[in-house]
Design an enzyme around this catalytic site. Structure first.
Site, PDB file in Angstrom:
ATOM      1  N   GLY A   9       0.809  -1.224   0.000  1.00  0.00           N
ATOM      2  CA  GLY A   9       0.000   0.000   0.000  1.00  0.00           C
ATOM      3  C   GLY A   9       0.840   1.270   0.000  1.00  0.00           C
ATOM      4  O   GLY A   9       1.973   1.288   0.466  1.00  0.00           O
ATOM      5  N   ARG A  13      -2.955   8.428   3.212  1.00  0.00           N
ATOM      6  CA  ARG A  13      -3.335   9.330   4.301  1.00  0.00           C
ATOM      7  C   ARG A  13      -2.153   9.831   5.134  1.00  0.00           C
ATOM      8  O   ARG A  13      -2.289  10.727   5.954  1.00  0.00           O
ATOM      9  CB  ARG A  13      -4.381   8.658   5.200  1.00  0.00           C
ATOM     10  CG  ARG A  13      -5.777   8.741   4.594  1.00  0.00           C
ATOM     11  CD  ARG A  13      -6.771   8.030   5.460  1.00  0.00           C
ATOM     12  NE  ARG A  13      -6.670   6.584   5.334  1.00  0.00           N
ATOM     13  CZ  ARG A  13      -7.237   5.724   6.169  1.00  0.00           C
ATOM     14  NH1 ARG A  13      -7.927   6.171   7.209  1.00  0.00           N
ATOM     15  NH2 ARG A  13      -7.134   4.427   5.975  1.00  0.00           N
ATOM     16  N   GLY A  74      -6.249  -5.526  -3.709  1.00  0.00           N
ATOM     17  CA  GLY A  74      -6.820  -6.132  -2.504  1.00  0.00           C
ATOM     18  C   GLY A  74      -5.871  -7.101  -1.822  1.00  0.00           C
ATOM     19  O   GLY A  74      -4.892  -7.548  -2.415  1.00  0.00           O
ATOM     20  N   ASP A  98       2.392  -2.330   8.040  1.00  0.00           N
ATOM     21  CA  ASP A  98       1.967  -1.124   8.757  1.00  0.00           C
ATOM     22  C   ASP A  98       1.255  -1.451  10.076  1.00  0.00           C
ATOM     23  O   ASP A  98       0.577  -0.608  10.636  1.00  0.00           O
ATOM     24  CB  ASP A  98       1.083  -0.249   7.855  1.00  0.00           C
ATOM     25  CG  ASP A  98      -0.179  -0.971   7.397  1.00  0.00           C
ATOM     26  OD1 ASP A  98      -0.346  -2.163   7.723  1.00  0.00           O
ATOM     27  OD2 ASP A  98      -0.998  -0.332   6.707  1.00  0.00           O
ATOM     28  N   TYR A 354      38.448  22.186  18.879  1.00  0.00           N
ATOM     29  CA  TYR A 354      37.991  21.290  17.827  1.00  0.00           C
ATOM     30  C   TYR A 354      39.052  20.229  17.610  1.00  0.00           C
ATOM     31  O   TYR A 354      40.201  20.551  17.301  1.00  0.00           O
ATOM     32  CB  TYR A 354      37.713  22.036  16.513  1.00  0.00           C
ATOM     33  CG  TYR A 354      37.440  21.051  15.397  1.00  0.00           C
ATOM     34  CD1 TYR A 354      36.347  20.192  15.476  1.00  0.00           C
ATOM     35  CD2 TYR A 354      38.300  20.927  14.308  1.00  0.00           C
ATOM     36  CE1 TYR A 354      36.119  19.240  14.498  1.00  0.00           C
ATOM     37  CE2 TYR A 354      38.067  19.979  13.321  1.00  0.00           C
ATOM     38  CZ  TYR A 354      36.984  19.140  13.421  1.00  0.00           C
ATOM     39  OH  TYR A 354      36.750  18.189  12.468  1.00  0.00           O
ATOM     40  N   TYR A 375      41.670  20.007   7.808  1.00  0.00           N
ATOM     41  CA  TYR A 375      41.193  20.089   6.417  1.00  0.00           C
ATOM     42  C   TYR A 375      42.020  21.120   5.670  1.00  0.00           C
ATOM     43  O   TYR A 375      42.125  22.281   6.098  1.00  0.00           O
ATOM     44  CB  TYR A 375      39.715  20.481   6.446  1.00  0.00           C
ATOM     45  CG  TYR A 375      39.037  20.484   5.101  1.00  0.00           C
ATOM     46  CD1 TYR A 375      39.150  19.390   4.250  1.00  0.00           C
ATOM     47  CD2 TYR A 375      38.280  21.576   4.691  1.00  0.00           C
ATOM     48  CE1 TYR A 375      38.512  19.388   3.015  1.00  0.00           C
ATOM     49  CE2 TYR A 375      37.631  21.585   3.469  1.00  0.00           C
ATOM     50  CZ  TYR A 375      37.758  20.489   2.626  1.00  0.00           C
ATOM     51  OH  TYR A 375      37.125  20.495   1.408  1.00  0.00           O
ATOM     52  N   ALA A 411      51.799  28.114  24.315  1.00  0.00           N
ATOM     53  CA  ALA A 411      50.478  28.683  24.056  1.00  0.00           C
ATOM     54  C   ALA A 411      50.508  29.580  22.822  1.00  0.00           C
ATOM     55  O   ALA A 411      51.504  30.233  22.538  1.00  0.00           O
ATOM     56  CB  ALA A 411      50.007  29.471  25.268  1.00  0.00           C
ATOM     57  N   ARG A 428      55.258  31.008  17.165  1.00  0.00           N
ATOM     58  CA  ARG A 428      54.571  32.287  17.302  1.00  0.00           C
ATOM     59  C   ARG A 428      55.636  33.377  17.293  1.00  0.00           C
ATOM     60  O   ARG A 428      56.822  33.109  17.510  1.00  0.00           O
ATOM     61  CB  ARG A 428      53.789  32.337  18.606  1.00  0.00           C
ATOM     62  CG  ARG A 428      54.680  32.295  19.817  1.00  0.00           C
ATOM     63  CD  ARG A 428      53.909  32.153  21.118  1.00  0.00           C
ATOM     64  NE  ARG A 428      54.819  32.314  22.239  1.00  0.00           N
ATOM     65  CZ  ARG A 428      54.684  31.719  23.407  1.00  0.00           C
ATOM     66  NH1 ARG A 428      53.667  30.905  23.622  1.00  0.00           N
ATOM     67  NH2 ARG A 428      55.537  31.939  24.371  1.00  0.00           N
TER      68      ARG A 428
HETATM   69  C1  UD1 Z   1      -8.243  -5.475   6.401  1.00  0.00           C
HETATM   70  C2  UD1 Z   1      -9.228  -6.633   6.486  1.00  0.00           C
HETATM   71  C3  UD1 Z   1     -10.240  -6.334   7.583  1.00  0.00           C
HETATM   72  C4  UD1 Z   1      -9.549  -6.099   8.904  1.00  0.00           C
HETATM   73  C5  UD1 Z   1      -8.496  -5.010   8.746  1.00  0.00           C
HETATM   74  C6  UD1 Z   1      -7.660  -4.908   9.989  1.00  0.00           C
HETATM   75  C7  UD1 Z   1      -9.388  -7.394   4.176  1.00  0.00           C
HETATM   76  C8  UD1 Z   1     -10.226  -7.432   2.981  1.00  0.00           C
HETATM   77  N1  UD1 Z   1      -9.896  -6.752   5.216  1.00  0.00           N
HETATM   78  O1  UD1 Z   1      -8.974  -4.342   6.012  1.00  0.00           O
HETATM   79  O2  UD1 Z   1     -11.142  -7.404   7.710  1.00  0.00           O
HETATM   80  O3  UD1 Z   1     -10.470  -5.741   9.894  1.00  0.00           O
HETATM   81  O4  UD1 Z   1      -7.596  -5.326   7.656  1.00  0.00           O
HETATM   82  O5  UD1 Z   1      -6.828  -3.787   9.889  1.00  0.00           O
HETATM   83  O6  UD1 Z   1      -8.326  -7.952   4.196  1.00  0.00           O
HETATM   84  N2  UD1 Z   1      -2.356  -4.390   1.014  1.00  0.00           N
HETATM   85  C9  UD1 Z   1      -1.523  -4.756  -0.005  1.00  0.00           C
HETATM   86  N3  UD1 Z   1      -2.031  -4.892  -1.263  1.00  0.00           N
HETATM   87  C10 UD1 Z   1      -3.341  -4.649  -1.545  1.00  0.00           C
HETATM   88  C11 UD1 Z   1      -4.182  -4.269  -0.485  1.00  0.00           C
HETATM   89  C12 UD1 Z   1      -3.670  -4.156   0.790  1.00  0.00           C
HETATM   90  O7  UD1 Z   1      -0.334  -4.984   0.203  1.00  0.00           O
HETATM   91  O8  UD1 Z   1      -3.721  -4.780  -2.697  1.00  0.00           O
HETATM   92  C13 UD1 Z   1      -1.818  -4.234   2.362  1.00  0.00           C
HETATM   93  C14 UD1 Z   1      -1.865  -2.771   2.752  1.00  0.00           C
HETATM   94  O9  UD1 Z   1      -0.607  -2.151   2.507  1.00  0.00           O
HETATM   95  C15 UD1 Z   1      -2.175  -2.813   4.219  1.00  0.00           C
HETATM   96  C16 UD1 Z   1      -2.880  -4.146   4.434  1.00  0.00           C
HETATM   97  O10 UD1 Z   1      -2.620  -4.911   3.277  1.00  0.00           O
HETATM   98  O11 UD1 Z   1      -1.020  -2.833   4.989  1.00  0.00           O
HETATM   99  C17 UD1 Z   1      -4.339  -4.020   4.734  1.00  0.00           C
HETATM  100  O12 UD1 Z   1      -4.999  -3.521   3.606  1.00  0.00           O
HETATM  101  P1  UD1 Z   1      -6.251  -2.553   3.668  1.00  0.00           P
HETATM  102  O13 UD1 Z   1      -6.751  -2.369   2.323  1.00  0.00           O
HETATM  103  O14 UD1 Z   1      -5.899  -1.366   4.471  1.00  0.00           O
HETATM  104  O15 UD1 Z   1      -7.279  -3.460   4.481  1.00  0.00           O
HETATM  105  P2  UD1 Z   1      -8.316  -2.958   5.508  1.00  0.00           P
HETATM  106  O16 UD1 Z   1      -9.368  -2.199   4.807  1.00  0.00           O
HETATM  107  O17 UD1 Z   1      -7.610  -2.297   6.630  1.00  0.00           O
HETATM  108 CA    CA Z   2      -5.644  -0.573   6.771  1.00  0.00          CA
END
Ligand code: UD1
Ligand code: CA
Length: 445
Positions: A9, A13, A74, A98, A354, A375, A411, A428
């Protein structure tokens, strides 16, 4: 056991040019916390990167397997991108770059539970305010996870949330992944759907909010930072360290401090620093990546990447830069800057100096205002000051130069040539005294 860390991700934000997982928590990139914990419970660790993948890769240890998710479609899609990492005969833990503070203990509890036999074991928590999280809904001995955005009104009050941490059996996960569709509110491939397909689900609970907190905003990051800071201070207090003013003391989680050491207010101790026993640190001091012995006093000073042996005193108002080594019982006083230099046992540089690229022996007296002119406009040159030498105040030592054992520098000297052992070096203008000159001058006028 394998562990796969999702970290593709962007972290929109955070409003940052730096990928989210590289933002530091208690001095270390968030993802480093996760990799370290993963490495303690799994034999192999993989990471799925996306946004600024190359930058993040550089921050990872070499033993980690890296997979790249081109487009973030996802959490299930992210795991799919690391399909080669999943073995039918092995279990796989899913972690997040994260969510930095997940604990080894909780992961071990999950693994233990999973080994009782399951397709997937999920980590859940009960939250007063579950909004935003996927909810875990029990249905006999089956479980479903419904994302907040897809949640029907009558289930909004369910407080058991999906933390997102799972242990999957490899063969089950490999079977489930291709079945997952993106027919949901966000149009994403949800890893939670794999749980929905599972026949045998086990559940582990945690009530530690810190370990399941995911960082999406700087506000959350600063909150975690503060929680860790207070945890560290409490731990140190319990272990015999006095911290006079917790409100103004910042000590990174990785720092070690020995018994009976006293930390005065407005002090920062960061990075991989180690402080021995019976030291006095602060007030108003910053120490980064330093190794400090026992009975050391450091007051109102900045110290970076330095080694400070037992019984040394530093400050007030000293600045130790990278590569400084202060040997036992040396004394560094006010307005002294030291860089890449070794200061020998019992040596003193108490005022306004120094010292750079220098090797200073034992029991040397570095007079007030001594400067190593290291230097020459092109390169840095070394200065050697051998044991027992005495450098008179306000001397300039033009490097490269060597002051021999027991030598004495008058000195105010500018020393451009080596001074042999036990010799006097003077550089000196000779003083001139004209007796009665002032009176004579007045008469003329
Ligand atoms: C996810 C869970 C949710 C849970 C929550 C806890 C899913 C669908 N949902 O939601 O049930 O309550 O975590 O925090 O899993 N990431 C990728 N690639 C992607 C999408 C996400 O690496 O394509 C990584 C993101 O960087 C992030 C983590 O996966 O660190 C979670 O993804 P995010 O889309 O934030 O899931 P949530 O909506 O928080
Ligand atoms: Ca998240």
């Amino acid at each position: 056991m394998r562990a796969l860390v999702l970290a593709a991700g962007k972290g929109t934000r955070m409003k940052s040019k730096i990928p989210k997982v590289l933002h530091p928590l208690s001095g270390r990139p968030m993802i480093e916390w996760v990799i370290e914990t993963a490495g303690k419970v799994a034999q192999k660790v993989g990471v799925v990167l996306g946004f600024e993948a190359e930058l993040v890769r550089k921050a990872l240890p070499e033993w980690v397997d890296v997979f790249v998710q081109g487009e973030q479609l996802g959490t299930a899609h992210a795991v799919m991108c690391a399909k080669d990492f999943i073995e039918p005969g092995d279990d796989v833990l899913i972690l997040y770059g994260d969510v930095p503070l997940i604990s080894e203990n909780t992961l071990k509890r999950m693994i233990e539970e999973h080994r009782k036999g399951a397709d997937v074991t999920i980590l859940v928590a009960d939250l007063e305010d579950p909004s935003g999280y996927g909810r875990v809904i029990q249905d006999g001995d089956k479980y479903r996870i419904i994302e907040d955005t897809d949640l029907p009104e009558e289930l909004k009050s369910v407080t058991t949330i999906n933390t997102g941490f799972y242990v999957f059996s490899g063969d089950f996960l490999l079977r489930a992944l291709p079945e997952i569709k993106n027919e949901n509110a966000k149009g994403e491939y949800y890893l939670t759907d794999a749980v929905n397909f599972a026949e045998k689900v086990r559940v582990v609970r945690t009530d530690d909010l810190l370990e399941i907190t995911g960082v999406n905003t700087r506000k959350t990051l600063v909150w975690l930072e503060e929680q860790l800071r207070m945890r560290k201070i409490e731990e140190l207090l319990e272990n015999g360290v006095t911290i006079l003013d917790p409100a103004t003391t910042y000590i990174h989680y990785s720092v070690e401090i020995g018994m009976d050491t006293v930390i005065y207010p407005m002090t920062f101790i960061e990075g991989k620093s180690r402080v021995g026993e019976n030291c006095e640190i602060g007030p108003m001091t910053r120490i980064v990546d330093c190794e400090i012995g026992n009975n050391v006093k450091i007051t109102r000073s900045e110290c970076f990447k330095s080694v400070i042996e037992d019984d040394v005193s530093v400050g007030p108002f000293a600045r130790l830069r990278e590569g400084t080594i202060l040997k036992k019982s040396s004394k560094i006083g006010n307005f002294v800057e030291i860089k890449k230099s070794t200061i020998g046992e019992g040596t003193k540089a108490q005022h306004l100096s120094y010292i750079g690229d220098a090797f200073v022996g034992k029991n040397v007296n570095v007079g007030a205002g001594t400067i190593t002119c290291n230097y020459d406009g092109k390169k840095k040159n070394p200065t050697f000051i051998e044991d027992g030498a005495f450098i008179g105040s306000n001397s300039s030592l033009v490097a490269p130069v060597r002051i021999g054992k027991g030598a004495l520098i008058g000195a105010g000297s500018v020393i451009t040539e080596d001074v042999p052992p036990y010799s006097l070096g003077l550089g000196r203008a000779r003083q001139v005294v004209k007796e009665g000159w002032v009176l004579k001058k007045r008469k003329e006028e």
